[in-house]
Design a protein around this motif. Structure first.
Motif, PDB file in Angstrom:
ATOM      1  N   GLU B 187       0.873  -1.185   0.000  1.00 18.31           N
ATOM      2  CA  GLU B 187       0.000   0.000   0.000  1.00 18.31           C
ATOM      3  C   GLU B 187       0.902   1.225   0.000  1.00 18.31           C
ATOM      4  O   GLU B 187       1.858   1.296   0.782  1.00 18.31           O
ATOM      5  N   SER B 188       0.601   2.211  -0.864  1.00 17.02           N
ATOM      6  CA  SER B 188       1.484   3.372  -0.981  1.00 17.02           C
ATOM      7  C   SER B 188       1.192   4.443   0.076  1.00 17.02           C
ATOM      8  O   SER B 188       2.074   5.194   0.479  1.00 17.02           O
ATOM      9  N   VAL B 225      -6.010  -6.020  -3.555  1.00 16.60           N
ATOM     10  CA  VAL B 225      -7.164  -6.529  -2.825  1.00 16.60           C
ATOM     11  C   VAL B 225      -8.366  -5.628  -3.113  1.00 16.60           C
ATOM     12  O   VAL B 225      -8.326  -4.422  -2.837  1.00 16.60           O
ATOM     13  N   PRO B 226      -9.414  -6.212  -3.687  1.00 16.22           N
ATOM     14  CA  PRO B 226     -10.575  -5.404  -4.065  1.00 16.22           C
ATOM     15  C   PRO B 226     -11.136  -4.646  -2.859  1.00 16.22           C
ATOM     16  O   PRO B 226     -11.315  -5.237  -1.789  1.00 16.22           O
ATOM     17  N   GLY B 227     -11.385  -3.366  -3.051  1.00 14.14           N
ATOM     18  CA  GLY B 227     -11.968  -2.567  -1.977  1.00 14.14           C
ATOM     19  C   GLY B 227     -10.921  -2.029  -1.016  1.00 14.14           C
ATOM     20  O   GLY B 227     -11.247  -1.280  -0.085  1.00 14.14           O
ATOM     21  N   PHE B 228      -9.667  -2.418  -1.189  1.00 19.30           N
ATOM     22  CA  PHE B 228      -8.616  -1.909  -0.299  1.00 19.30           C
ATOM     23  C   PHE B 228      -7.588  -1.112  -1.101  1.00 19.30           C
ATOM     24  O   PHE B 228      -7.581   0.110  -1.068  1.00 19.30           O
ATOM     25  N   ASN B 229      -6.783  -1.797  -1.872  1.00 19.38           N
ATOM     26  CA  ASN B 229      -5.732  -1.063  -2.575  1.00 19.38           C
ATOM     27  C   ASN B 229      -5.864  -1.115  -4.088  1.00 19.38           C
ATOM     28  O   ASN B 229      -4.897  -0.873  -4.800  1.00 19.38           O
ATOM     29  N   HIS B 234      -3.036   4.130  -5.777  1.00 22.34           N
ATOM     30  CA  HIS B 234      -2.049   3.080  -5.534  1.00 22.34           C
ATOM     31  C   HIS B 234      -1.415   2.611  -6.851  1.00 22.34           C
ATOM     32  O   HIS B 234      -0.205   2.434  -6.954  1.00 22.34           O
ATOM     33  N   PHE B 235      -2.256   2.455  -7.860  1.00 27.59           N
ATOM     34  CA  PHE B 235      -1.740   2.039  -9.173  1.00 27.59           C
ATOM     35  C   PHE B 235      -0.751   3.073  -9.692  1.00 27.59           C
ATOM     36  O   PHE B 235       0.266   2.740 -10.291  1.00 27.59           O
ATOM     37  N   HIS B 236      -1.083   4.325  -9.437  1.00 22.31           N
ATOM     38  CA  HIS B 236      -0.221   5.416  -9.863  1.00 22.31           C
ATOM     39  C   HIS B 236       1.125   5.324  -9.168  1.00 22.31           C
ATOM     40  O   HIS B 236       2.191   5.497  -9.776  1.00 22.31           O
ATOM     41  N   ALA B 237       1.055   4.995  -7.887  1.00 23.80           N
ATOM     42  CA  ALA B 237       2.297   4.874  -7.109  1.00 23.80           C
ATOM     43  C   ALA B 237       3.165   3.731  -7.635  1.00 23.80           C
ATOM     44  O   ALA B 237       4.393   3.837  -7.687  1.00 23.80           O
ATOM     45  N   ILE B 238       2.490   2.645  -8.024  1.00 27.58           N
ATOM     46  CA  ILE B 238       3.248   1.504  -8.578  1.00 27.58           C
ATOM     47  C   ILE B 238       3.965   1.936  -9.851  1.00 27.58           C
ATOM     48  O   ILE B 238       5.147   1.626 -10.066  1.00 27.58           O
ATOM     49  N   SER B 239       3.246   2.714 -10.675  1.00 28.84           N
ATOM     50  CA  SER B 239       3.873   3.148 -11.925  1.00 28.84           C
ATOM     51  C   SER B 239       5.021   4.125 -11.665  1.00 28.84           C
ATOM     52  O   SER B 239       6.002   4.157 -12.412  1.00 28.84           O
ATOM     53  N   ASP B 240       4.907   4.919 -10.600  1.00 27.72           N
ATOM     54  CA  ASP B 240       6.023   5.805 -10.231  1.00 27.72           C
ATOM     55  C   ASP B 240       7.279   4.995  -9.923  1.00 27.72           C
ATOM     56  O   ASP B 240       8.380   5.346 -10.347  1.00 27.72           O
ATOM     57  N   ILE B 241       7.073   3.920  -9.172  1.00 28.33           N
ATOM     58  CA  ILE B 241       8.211   3.058  -8.835  1.00 28.33           C
ATOM     59  C   ILE B 241       8.822   2.488 -10.112  1.00 28.33           C
ATOM     60  O   ILE B 241      10.036   2.465 -10.295  1.00 28.33           O
ATOM     61  N   TYR B 242       7.935   2.043 -11.002  1.00 22.44           N
ATOM     62  CA  TYR B 242       8.387   1.457 -12.265  1.00 22.44           C
ATOM     63  C   TYR B 242       9.290   2.422 -13.029  1.00 22.44           C
ATOM     64  O   TYR B 242      10.317   2.049 -13.577  1.00 22.44           O
ATOM     65  N   THR B 292      -1.056  -1.039 -17.194  1.00 22.03           N
ATOM     66  CA  THR B 292      -0.395  -0.853 -18.491  1.00 22.03           C
ATOM     67  C   THR B 292      -0.618   0.568 -18.995  1.00 22.03           C
ATOM     68  O   THR B 292       0.261   1.186 -19.596  1.00 22.03           O
ATOM     69  N   LYS B 293      -1.830   1.082 -18.723  1.00 20.69           N
ATOM     70  CA  LYS B 293      -2.152   2.450 -19.134  1.00 20.69           C
ATOM     71  C   LYS B 293      -1.211   3.466 -18.486  1.00 20.69           C
ATOM     72  O   LYS B 293      -0.865   4.483 -19.063  1.00 20.69           O
ATOM     73  N   TYR B 294      -0.788   3.142 -17.271  1.00 25.92           N
ATOM     74  CA  TYR B 294       0.169   4.022 -16.593  1.00 25.92           C
ATOM     75  C   TYR B 294       1.584   3.858 -17.131  1.00 25.92           C
ATOM     76  O   TYR B 294       2.524   4.439 -16.622  1.00 25.92           O
TER      77      TYR B 294
END
Lengths: 744, 302
Positions: B187-188, B225-229, B234-242, B292-294
């Motif tokens: 979780e970011s 986890v649906p309804g949590f992250n 959060h997806f944006h944060a994952i792409s930042d790391i990428y 992928t969009k990110y």
């Protein structure tokens, strides 16, 4: 109401020639059988050759549990007589026929020659429904003759060979009549081709569809050509081959890519057919094999070392796999010999076809098997590489050179069961084994082990003698002309294959319950003798009560180490049981005068059937449940993952028996989405000594659904052991056994 | 006598925790308490009693032998008071259907290595090896390190599956024996991380940077986890790391599976965890296309 005119005719012919030379008698019986027993071409067939075998006849294989060589299916005929109202005179004739065969049926002749001890301990021929340790099997199964010779020479070439050998026979002291019989047999083959030709020409005449007419004419032309010339095209080769398999009653076809590969490639190069057309031929041949419905035979072997025409053979092999993928039938049992350095396209194709749910090809590992077979049988490496072929449920043989019918079965678990109880079978209460004391008399585990061994050895000795007796009677009865023609060295010796003609006459013995026996011994050793967790009396009481009221004891027994988990305690016990029975059997060969006598750990549904008469066992198995399948861990007992299971599988030596089968089930997800993993898993297994792999790819969920809605799962195939089957056609017991086996 | 540790289990032919065919050793004990934990039986550091309701025959033999009144009968059904258990182990010996078992077992490094070596040929042919997972393997630090070290001495590829929440010096210490880190990114959001997992994510981020800067080979594993992250943020944060950590060896997303709940029930801890439906394939694909969009390429399903 079945018409018995053909059977009556055959019986008359047999009577006429009863005192004639065996070759002449056999030839005349064949003449009465063929083409009479052949049935018409069916829509879509590109090759002639379908058969409805009668209730009386002659075969090298079997048409029922004791129906082989000169046979009469007494029970079936008796049933017909009781069920239908035959006219009195016909009924009388049939009854007389039955009476006549009582003394002439080959199985009966063999049984009559049993010495007293053999008769006492092999007391029943009905192994499927009787409780017992050992049973004889009446058949000469697994013949895989030299089809290359048939196709190289064709009918004219073979005729010439017979004539030449006959001409010099008298001077060389060979049996002239043997060749005379051969000539008649070839005439019967020609008659059969011409009979079909005539039928098909008629079909063509009355057909109004131009396309169909043309196809029928081609079939008829082919049938004609092969009677006057050696086969020159793939079509002619397949046609001659297929008719021959029926007159000879050969149900295993050996290395087909060697003997068909050149025809295929020559045809394509000459522009006679293209690959699509060739595939149609194979699809039709595959369908004919499927409809032959041999249950455990129809083996087609492709791939492997020592193929003289490797490129052509590979091309045929790829097409054969495509035929299997598209025809979607449970037979033929396509088998691929693999080895390091083989054409990778074949292996990839094989995995694709297996993954598509075909259960074929079955994989045989040349890199292990060649040496193993060599050691077990004592052939030369060169000979093994070139001629080795698995047949039936997975027994090894050299095509055109060796024979090794399984003529006996032994239930090792029953042997242990009886040894724990001083020779008494707990299922029937009868004394059926050696009386060596009971569990309480065995002061050490070694005492028990020695008693078990003695019990097994006693029965193996009898079975080995029975095998020889079976060959002896058969050799006296008939030369088995069509098979001897294509088996070294029958022709040059002028002798039938079981009368001293064949190069290597061996035998095999099917063992069952191997894993349950080993696991039972492990449990007894550890829990009764070493840890004293269960007393001898408690164990016997628990077994006699099928664990009812003794659930704790069953629980402890089930938790003892089990084969299939890479556990050294359990696996080494299996090796002990395996080495003992394999080596003892192997050592019988010299004593009884066979080239080899070897164990086969193949399987069919015998593990289930024999389990039904075997009481609760010390491995925790409940009474009458199925026993383990083939070489496999007993159902659901492999709990440490597939690498552990495979590590266990490669421990028992493969160099002291004549074949064993390894079933593996994978989910489609793993097989398709992780092909890389599957490939390295199989590679490692084969590197480590894996001899064979029969792979089923399916979901457990599919199996469960198939039980509920069978009609929707007609094409769900599973490996039962030595053969494949439609899941929904299996008995509930066998289905349960399969569901219980671990899916990876 | 080699180092001992407490493990939950050893899984052979493990194909989801690192490349190729592997043996995964699951260690017991974790400093986090993720609400969606799929190995809840590996959170507690000690051996625990496990009760499989489905297997229980309600024979109540366990009641009479238990010295601590763990087992009792309510409305004809066998129930368990887990907190009273002091692991006498007596109930196990009388349970006829193996409904009662222990979760966790003590093993020596030697014993584990002996088992690991049995499948070495499979690792070699598949590019696989050994994965240490859990629980959090860094909590049994010496034990984990000894296993990894022995693997390296036997030329076996090693993977460490970690949540990142352990003293930083331990990561530097263990790095030479780890060929690949499977590093969780749960979780970011700082506060939410605490809420979902029981700890803040500052130490986890610090350790990640430390390993990355020291050249460790890392695959980032993101449980979704649906309804949590499964949030934009959060997806944006994952792409930042990428984008920022270009030398990452890969990013995998791990769609939620409710398999953990059943395991939690067996140790009487189901109340600590969320209960949502297992992610279906459609949902997983949606997440992948969102990521992928990110701009994240080659994202894998773990």
């Amino acid at each position: 109401m079945k018409d018995y005119s053909k059977e009556l005719k055959i019986t008359e012919v047999y009577k006429t020639y009863i005192t004639a030379h065996p070759a002449i008698k056999e030839a005349m019986v064949l003449k009465a059988e063929f083409p009479a027993y052949f049935t018409p071409l069916q829509d879509g067939d590109l090759f002639a050759g379908r058969l409805q075998q009668g209730k009386v006849g002659f075969t090298i294989d079997e048409w029922g549990p004791t129906a082989f060589a000169y046979y009469c299916q007494f029970e079936d005929i008796q049933n017909d007589l009781e069920t239908y109202n035959y006219p009195t005179d016909e009924k009388t004739k049939i009854e007389e026929m039955l009476k006549f065969w009582e003394s002439e049926d080959t199985s009966n002749k063999i049984r009559k020659e049993y010495p007293p001890l053999m008769a006492q301990y092999l007391f029943s021929d009905d192994w499927m429904n009787t409780s017992g340790i050992a049973f004889p099997l009446y058949r000469l199964t697994g013949s895989t003759p030299n089809f290359k010779k048939l196709l190289d020479l064709g009918i004219p070439g073979i005729y010439k060979e017979i004539e030449e050998l006959k001409a010099t026979a008298q001077d060389d002291g060979r049996d002239v009549q043997f060749y005379e019989g051969m000539k008649i047999a070839i005439d019967v083959l020609v008659d059969t081709c011409l009979y079909y030709e005539k039928e098909i020409r008629f079909l063509s005449e009355i057909s109004t569809i131009e396309e169909k007419k043309e196809e029928l004419d081609k079939i008829a032309d082919t049938l004609h050509i092969i009677t006057i010339s050696k086969p020159c095209t793939l079509r002619e080769a397949i046609q001659l081959f297929w008719i021959y398999t029926y007159v000879a009653d050969v149900r295993n076809y050996g290395r087909m890519d060697i003997y068909m590969g050149d025809f295929l490639v020559n045809d394509i190069n000459a522009g006679i057919i293209d690959e699509d057309e060739a595939l149609k031929y194979l699809q039709s041949l595959w369908q004919l094999m499927a409809d032959r419905n041999t249950v455990v035979h129809n083996r087609v072997i492709i791939g492997g070392k020592s193929r003289p025409n490797e490129e052509n053979a590979d091309r045929f092999a790829l097409l054969a796999m495509e035929a299997t993928r598209t025809v979607k039938e449970i037979e033929p049992q396509l088998s691929l010999r693999i080895y390091e350095g083989m054409n990778p396209a074949l292996y990839e194709k094989a995995l694709d076809v297996i993954g598509g749910g075909a259960t074929y090809p079955i994989l045989y590992n040349d890199d292990i098997n060649i040496n193993s077979i060599n050691n077990a049988f004592g052939f030369s490496i060169k000979e093994t590489e070139r001629y080795f072929t698995p047949y039936g449920c997975g027994e090894y043989i050299l095509e055109g050179r060796s024979f090794g019918t399984p003529s006996g079965v032994i239930n090792l678990l029953k042997a242990l069961e009886v040894t724990l109880r001083n020779g008494v079978d707990p299922v029937t209460g009868n004394i059926i084994g050696l009386q060596l004391g009971n569990l309480e008399d065995f002061h050490s585990f070694d005492d028990l082990m020695n008693a078990y061994k003695k019990q097994v050895e006693f029965f193996v000795s009898i079975l080995a003698e029975q095998e020889v007796l079976e060959y002896k009677v058969c050799g006296r009865e008939a030369p088995f002309l069509y098979n001897s023609l294509l088996y070294d060295d029958c022709m040059v010796k002028g002798k039938g294959m079981f009368d001293g003609g064949i190069k290597y006459l061996g035998g095999t013995l099917e063992t069952y319950g191997n894993t349950n026996t080993a696991d039972s011994l492990t449990a007894i050793k550890e829990l009764v003798y070493e840890k004293n967790l269960i007393s001898k009396k408690e164990l016997l009481d628990a077994l006699d009560n099928n664990f009812s009221g003794y659930e704790n004891i069953q629980h402890i027994l089930l938790n003892a180490p089990k084969y299939g988990n890479d556990n050294d305690v359990a696996d080494s016990m299996l090796e002990k049981v395996h080495n003992h029975v394999c080596n003892f059997v192997r050592n019988q060969a010299e004593r009884v005068g066979l080239h080899s006598y070897l164990v086969v750990i193949i399987n069919n549904s015998a593990n289930t059937l024999m389990g039904k008469s075997t009481s609760a066992s010390p491995d925790g198995r409940n009474a009458f449940e199925h026993m383990n399948n083939g070489n496999a861990p007993s159902g659901g007992n492999d709990k440490e993952g597939i690498t552990a299971m495979l590590n266990s599988l490669v421990k028992p030596s493969s160099a002291i028996h004549a074949g064993s089968v390894q079933n593996m089930k994978f989910s489609p997800e793993l097989f398709f989405e992780r092909r890389d993993i599957i490939k390295s898993l199989l590679k490692t297994y084969f590197d480590k000594g894996g001899a064979q792999a029969m792979i089923t790819v399916l979901n457990r969920g599919d199996l469960e659904k198939a039980l509920v809605e069978p009609e929707k799962y007609r094409n769900l195939f599973v490996r039962v052991g030595g053969f494949s089957a439609r899941f929904i056609e299996l008995s509930t017991e066998v289905q349960k056994d399969i569901l219980k086996r671990t899916l990876y | 006598m080699s180092e001992t540790g407490i493990i939950v289990d050893i899984q052979r032919f493990s194909i989801h925790d690192g490349p190729g065919i592997r043996t995964t050793v699951f260690l017991k004990g974790c400093p986090l308490n993720c609400k969606w934990c799929h190995n809840p039986e590996a959170i507690n550091y000690n051996i625990q009693l496990s009760f499989n309701r489905e297997k229980c025959l309600d024979c109540f033999k366990c009641i009479s032998v238990c010295p601590s009144s763990v087992h009792f009968e309510r409305a004809g059904k066998h129930e368990v008071n887990f907190s009273e258990c002091n692991l006498s182990g007596r109930c196990l010996t009388v349970c006829p259907n193996k409904a009662l078992t222990l979760t966790g077992k003590v093993r020596t490094v030697d014993k584990i290595i002996e088992l690991i070596l049995r499948d070495k040929d499979y690792y070699n042919n598949s590019g696989g090896g050994v994965t240490i997972s859990g629980g959090e393997p860094m909590t049994q630090f010496q034990f984990t390190k000894q296993i990894l070290k022995a693997c390296k001495e036997n030329e076996i590829h090693t993977t460490l599956d970690t949540c990142g929440h352990a003293p930083s010096d331990r990561y530097l210490d263990i790095m030479p024996y780890v060929d690949l880190f499977l590093y969780d990114f749960k979780e970011s959001d700082f506060q939410k991380h605490k809420e979902y997992t029981g700890v803040y994510n500052d130490l986890i981020q610090k350790n990640f940077n430390l390993l990355y800067d020291n050249g460790a080979k890392i695959i980032l594993r993101c449980p979704i986890v649906p309804g949590f992250n499964d949030t934009e943020k959060h997806f944006h944060a994952i792409s930042d790391i990428y984008r920022k950590f270009t030398k990452l060896h890969g990013i995998e997303i791990m769609p939620y599976h409710n398999i953990g709940l059943d395991k939690a029930r067996k140790i009487g801890a189901e109340q600590n965890f969320i209960s949502v439906d297992t992610t279906d394939k459609v949902k997983s694909r949606e997440w992948i296309s969102a990521l992928t969009k990110y701009g994240i390429k080659n994202i894998k399903l773990g």
